[in-house]
Scaffold this active site. Structure first.
Site, short mmCIF file in Angstrom:
data_model
loop_
_atom_site.label_atom_id
_atom_site.label_comp_id
_atom_site.label_asym_id
_atom_site.label_seq_id
_atom_site.Cartn_x
_atom_site.Cartn_y
_atom_site.Cartn_z
N CYS A 1 0.89 -1.16 0.00
CA CYS A 1 0.00 0.00 0.00
C CYS A 1 0.92 1.21 0.00
O CYS A 1 1.51 1.54 1.02
CB CYS A 1 -0.92 0.02 1.22
SG CYS A 1 -1.92 1.52 1.31
N CYS B 1 -0.44 4.17 2.40
CA CYS B 1 -0.49 4.07 3.86
C CYS B 1 -0.18 2.64 4.28
O CYS B 1 0.98 2.25 4.33
CB CYS B 1 -1.84 4.54 4.40
SG CYS B 1 -3.26 4.02 3.41
N SER B 2 -1.21 1.85 4.55
CA SER B 2 -0.94 0.52 5.10
C SER B 2 -2.09 -0.43 4.87
O SER B 2 -2.28 -1.36 5.64
CB SER B 2 -0.70 0.65 6.61
OG SER B 2 -1.86 1.24 7.18
N CYS B 3 -2.90 -0.19 3.85
CA CYS B 3 -4.04 -1.07 3.60
C CYS B 3 -3.54 -2.49 3.42
O CYS B 3 -2.54 -2.73 2.73
CB CYS B 3 -4.81 -0.61 2.36
SG CYS B 3 -5.49 1.05 2.58
#
Lengths: 213, 119
Positions: free
Chosen positions: A112, A115-117
């Protein structure tokens, strides 16, 4: 107004740990205020943490193992992963989940960049490196180099596909089933399927316990 | 225009630190609080709040420290909390910290905490 019930006190005490950083204390202050205002209960926070803790890569491994042994399930998983995992009573929160399958000629890896999906329901909390600025920056421009850093050397003829996740669209990699596993049960197979193999930075383990080379 | 969080393709990124560590208790609490705030903001607003962090500050913060800023920003913008009451609560915590000593806190931490199970 201060609320002196047991839960509010427990949280305040965590916040008073002098080892905590400024931001950790700030988070605890926000939490304590939300509890005092009755917008959330300490019990509810605890329950959410229990649910987070219960999510581990074993959930994803169960899905992949089933796809390895059940061709019809594999077809359904590749067609609509969210619906397919729902058959196993796994509820995916994001609007879409896509399973991408590694083959002899194609290797998939997920990231991602924003961000951090991450498919948390299937893999648990994401590892620190997945959220790191370095992984997010580099895997989309030098996937082979990044995979090499993870100890995964791919032949030049293997096509590498990088999937960039979003809040609406999460991915999971179905690693290749290792050779020599034809006799193994679904449960035994699941033990070969690691978190990293479902992110795509590693292969599944081989029955001998070694990473397949 | 690409903002500071939009990292794909940044050319100066170095080696990836692959050290595994469990989430700290405060990080788990923070994740739970953020998810419990779904009525106040959605995931896109949350990411926008992270994107709006001033670039130099962004670079110095850990992943979850950015979350704290985003959470605070949104709760204030939505009128749920005020900056003054958060500052005031911090002062209350700090005043009490100064009066207490560590062994007691360690016990309280366990009572109020949750076990760090495998992630």
């Amino acid at each position: 107004m201060h609320n002196h019930d047991h839960d509010a006190d427990a949280h305040s005490l965590i916040a008073e740990d002098p080892e905590l950083s400024f931001y950790a204390k700030r988070a605890a202050a926000i939490e304590a205020l939300l509890i005092e205002k009755g917008m959330v209960t300490a019990d509810n926070i605890r329950r959410r943490i229990e649910i987070m803790d219960s999510r581990t890569p074993a959930v994803g491994a169960q899905v992949v193992a089933k796809a390895w042994v059940d061709p019809d399930f594999r077809t359904r998983l590749l067609a609509n992963a969210k619906a397919a995992v729902a058959e196993l009573d796994i509820e995916v929160e994001s609007p879409n989940l896509v399973a991408v399958e590694n083959t002899v000629g194609i290797h998939n890896v997920i990231v991602c960049t924003l961000c951090s999906c991450y498919p948390t329901v299937l893999l648990g909390a994401s590892p620190g490196w997945y959220k790191s600025l370095e992984y997010r920056a580099r895997v989309v421009v030098d996937a082979r180099g990044v995979l090499r850093e993870f100890g995964l050397e791919l032949d030049e003829e293997v096509q590498v596909r990088v999937y960039d996740s979003t809040a609406e669209m999460r991915y999971i990699v179905i690693p290749q089933r290792p050779d020599g596993t034809e006799h193994m049960s679904e449960e035994e197979l699941a033990a070969l399927i690691t978190r990293d193999s479902m992110i795509g930075v590693a292969r599944a383990r081989t029955p001998a316990g070694e990473m397949e080379s | 225009m690409s903002k500071v969080h939009d990292r794909g393709g940044w050319s100066d990124a170095g080696f990836i630190d692959k050290t595994e560590h469990d989430l700290a208790m405060w990080e788990k609490n923070l994740m739970a609080v953020c998810s419990a705030c779904a009525a106040h903001f959605n995931v896109d607003e949350f990411r926008r709040a992270i994107e709006d962090i001033e670039p130099d500050t962004y670079e110095t913060l850990s992943y979850f420290e950015r979350w704290v800023i985003a959470l605070e920003t949104l709760l204030i913008q939505k009128g749920v909390l005020t900056l003054e009451e958060i500052d005031q609560k911090m002062k209350v915590f700090e005043a009490r910290t100064n009066r207490q000593h560590l062994p007691d806190l360690a016990v309280s931490h366990r009572q109020g905490g949750h076990n760090d199970s495998q992630i």
